[in-house]
Design a protein around this motif. Sequence first.
Motif, mmCIF file in Angstrom:
data_model
loop_
_atom_site.group_PDB
_atom_site.id
_atom_site.type_symbol
_atom_site.label_atom_id
_atom_site.label_comp_id
_atom_site.label_asym_id
_atom_site.label_seq_id
_atom_site.Cartn_x
_atom_site.Cartn_y
_atom_site.Cartn_z
ATOM 1 N N GLU A 622 25.185 -58.656 31.447
ATOM 2 C CA GLU A 622 23.921 -58.274 30.405
ATOM 3 C C GLU A 622 22.886 -58.555 31.182
ATOM 4 O O GLU A 622 21.593 -57.920 30.514
ATOM 5 C CB GLU A 622 24.260 -59.389 29.078
ATOM 6 C CG GLU A 622 23.002 -59.537 28.424
ATOM 7 C CD GLU A 622 23.562 -60.599 26.932
ATOM 8 O OE1 GLU A 622 23.253 -60.832 26.064
ATOM 9 O OE2 GLU A 622 24.327 -61.133 27.348
ATOM 10 N N GLN A 623 22.560 -60.203 31.313
ATOM 11 C CA GLN A 623 21.242 -60.673 31.893
ATOM 12 C C GLN A 623 21.049 -58.982 33.497
ATOM 13 O O GLN A 623 19.708 -58.902 33.491
ATOM 14 C CB GLN A 623 22.556 -62.101 32.769
ATOM 15 C CG GLN A 623 20.293 -62.381 33.667
ATOM 16 C CD GLN A 623 20.698 -63.829 34.132
ATOM 17 O OE1 GLN A 623 22.167 -63.915 33.969
ATOM 18 N NE2 GLN A 623 19.899 -64.460 35.203
ATOM 19 N N GLU A 626 19.625 -56.551 31.246
ATOM 20 C CA GLU A 626 18.662 -56.582 30.877
ATOM 21 C C GLU A 626 16.864 -56.553 31.358
ATOM 22 O O GLU A 626 16.197 -55.725 30.840
ATOM 23 C CB GLU A 626 18.498 -58.103 29.530
ATOM 24 C CG GLU A 626 17.351 -58.510 28.484
ATOM 25 C CD GLU A 626 18.011 -59.657 27.935
ATOM 26 O OE1 GLU A 626 16.923 -59.858 26.783
ATOM 27 O OE2 GLU A 626 19.084 -60.188 28.287
ATOM 28 N N THR A 627 16.883 -57.205 32.468
ATOM 29 C CA THR A 627 16.587 -56.988 33.663
ATOM 30 C C THR A 627 15.657 -55.183 34.388
ATOM 31 O O THR A 627 14.850 -54.796 34.326
ATOM 32 C CB THR A 627 16.853 -57.527 34.929
ATOM 33 O OG1 THR A 627 17.087 -59.476 34.306
ATOM 34 C CG2 THR A 627 15.429 -57.732 35.783
ATOM 35 N N ARG A 638 20.084 -48.968 26.913
ATOM 36 C CA ARG A 638 20.269 -50.088 25.916
ATOM 37 C C ARG A 638 21.704 -49.869 24.863
ATOM 38 O O ARG A 638 21.606 -50.931 24.568
ATOM 39 C CB ARG A 638 19.273 -49.769 24.881
ATOM 40 C CG ARG A 638 18.541 -51.361 24.046
ATOM 41 C CD ARG A 638 17.708 -51.351 23.335
ATOM 42 N NE ARG A 638 16.448 -51.997 24.584
ATOM 43 C CZ ARG A 638 16.011 -52.413 25.557
ATOM 44 N NH1 ARG A 638 16.765 -54.301 25.156
ATOM 45 N NH2 ARG A 638 15.099 -53.351 25.413
ATOM 46 N N LEU A 641 23.115 -52.310 26.759
ATOM 47 C CA LEU A 641 23.664 -53.895 26.876
ATOM 48 C C LEU A 641 23.792 -53.966 25.290
ATOM 49 O O LEU A 641 24.671 -55.206 25.255
ATOM 50 C CB LEU A 641 21.701 -53.927 26.612
ATOM 51 C CG LEU A 641 21.721 -54.932 26.778
ATOM 52 C CD1 LEU A 641 21.954 -56.506 27.463
ATOM 53 C CD2 LEU A 641 19.664 -55.409 25.946
ATOM 54 N N ARG A 645 27.354 -56.725 24.525
ATOM 55 C CA ARG A 645 26.728 -57.705 23.534
ATOM 56 C C ARG A 645 28.254 -57.838 22.107
ATOM 57 O O ARG A 645 28.936 -58.947 22.297
ATOM 58 C CB ARG A 645 25.924 -57.893 23.026
ATOM 59 C CG ARG A 645 24.677 -58.548 24.063
ATOM 60 C CD ARG A 645 23.241 -58.250 23.362
ATOM 61 N NE ARG A 645 22.159 -58.284 24.599
ATOM 62 C CZ ARG A 645 21.119 -58.389 24.024
ATOM 63 N NH1 ARG A 645 20.481 -57.616 23.468
ATOM 64 N NH2 ARG A 645 19.551 -58.473 25.439
#
Length: 770
Positions: A622-623, A626-627, A638, A641, A645
């Motif tokens: 996830e991290q 996102e970056t 997206r 992502l 989640r």
Amino acid sequence: MRFWNQLRERGVWRNLVLYIGIGWGLVESLDFFVSRYQLSDALVDILLLGLLGLLPLAMWLGWRLGAPDGQPGLRWRDGWFGLIYAGLLAGGLYAGFNEHDLGRATVKVASVDEEGARVVRERPRPDLIRSVALTPFAVEGAQSPRWLGLGVSEGLLVDLSQHRFLTLSFSWRSDFLKAYLKDGGVIPLSLLARQAKASGARYFITGSASGTPESASARIEIHQVEPLHRLHAFELRDRPLLQLIDEASIAIKPHLDLSAARAAGDDDLPVVELLSRNPEALAAFFEADLLLMLEDDYRLALAKVEQALELDPEFAMAALRVASLGHSMGRFDIAKAAYAKAMPHLHRLTPTLQCIVRANHAAFATQSERAQRIAKGCVDMFPNDALARTMYAGMLALAPDTLAEAIAQYEALYALGPANDSALLQLAKLKNLTGDEAGAIAALTTYREAHPEETATASQLAEMLSRRGAFSEAEEILQDALGRQDSVALTSSLVNLLLRQGRLADAERALAQLTPSGPTDTIAVAASRAQILTARGRESEAITSYDEALRLVPAGLLPQFELMRLSQHPSNLLRRDGLAAIDAELERLVPAKDELSRANRDIYRALVVIHGQDLSALATAEQVLETFIASSKREDMRFLLSLIRARQRHVEGQGSAAAALFDQAHQQMLRSPTRLGVGEGLLLRWWLETANSGASAAELEKPEALAERGFPGNASLLMARADAASLHGDSARARALLERGLPLLEGADPGYPALLVGERVRARLAESAP
């Protein structure tokens, strides 16, 4: 003093003032019409010079006509003198302006530059642009290099592409043309004309070449497409190859319905400045193109063109070809490095290609807004250039909020002519993402009618129809395409369609009829066989089948197929090998040489861990994503992502939160042009599984309806639906779903997840039975 008094008495001064006033009014009026109707500024110059030239004649006629009574007035000889004078003046104006376009040759367009500032540019008027197709030249003489004919025709393409009033295309993609070129036969003129017409060209240029790069000869023919007619033919003999190309392009332009002024061209660099002075680099470059043309061998072509770039580091066209091959092979690190190598040598590219390199270089530098501005400027300046418009449309398609503009760009691309009807494939894809399924199907149908031999279109069309539940129509399309061409790709699509309906025996029979040839076919058959085995729950056999197929793949192609294996069987491999083993394999297959390679590896890792239960790995994915999305502006990713989640909430047992996130991910997926190997069926299964961790029956109505329409026979989905139904007290529905799904899993591995779910539901139903 008496002469000046006579000028006044005869009214010459009054007539002069009147003449100047009327002339000024005519000049101002003409200037308005020139600006309003986009005529040439040369018209104002002609009028002004004509008025100045006629001034002495007007004054002389005023002197004669204003003569007092009793003095000689205008006589018939004066009329002849006036006519002769006016004729000489008209002849002089014609001699001075006969090579000018009296209609304006360019139009002004408002645009923005790469910094976002508003600018006004001029581009050729669309009706003055001439479309020309270059077709492969035949090679004559046993001592002539195989690539020589291609070198002449492609060199002419590069040289003529500098001309703003010419739109060039290169017609060689047809399988018929490839067959003739492989055999070394003469291509019939009618076939060349048909190819040129298919590309929307008004003229086509063909011929033959012989000799060596140091002393080449060529016979060149210029043809009109409709009606088919040879306009001109000429020969050039015993010249260095690039000098021959330069001389040929100068001789060609006057025969393309361009005015003398436009035929002279704008900036016309010698073709040696656009290609290479190094004969070995030039040979490697054209050999790479020949490998692509005849063999579709991207790996060997890349090696050849990289060799050309090593021999001549300033060979910008070779760097651009490396970038193109990198894109095609999914090696974006190669493409990024190639664009960086081309940037210092943009002066060695045509104006359109300069634009394209700058836009792609900005895109790889994660300057997406700047890249879009440059790409839009390319389209504004070169509206008839398919490559520029395709690049801009592709950039717009990456973000959900610009999908509508991307569709408009692809529609404009399709409107340029039949050569660009592949834009229909992108239109279908984007319309499907925006929810216009009917428009997507219509676009694919139109393309398929024009290209019935192309198998990919039939597969895409069948996929869209099956998502709407039109299985019979989808199967009919695939069977019709298979009747035209026995294709592994088509059979794989048919197998997938049959698996969706739970027709496993039919899928096995379809696959049994195939005899693969080559590594790509072998892997495709193995992947389809693995799909069938996985649908039956025999995962261990599925992985073994795929691994056996990998042993037949040449070493050079192995990495990309091994990555495909990881993306197609992640959940199976996670259970068998564990995440640590997969991480080691990813490090081997995608070494982190630079930031782009690391991002590529991290995305592959995210695609793997999303299938597992490791919350720590999911949090890391996830991290990373996102970056990446924030830095690269890749809004099209997206959905992945949101899916990660959703999986986190799913694994944690937060049913309602997971269901809401799965719904969000599903909507984003449908609007994203990038699927990244996560199928809709798998997403629906996870979504339905949230029932066992607290999602309500109402929250599962949507995935239920989607599964029933698009995946009615998928055993894993049937088990997940049965589980949800039993948990929400609908025992009858759960039992009916079990009866549909369990027979499909006969012979499944003991630990196969769908089988375990089915057994759990069956036990639950038994406990609740009266």
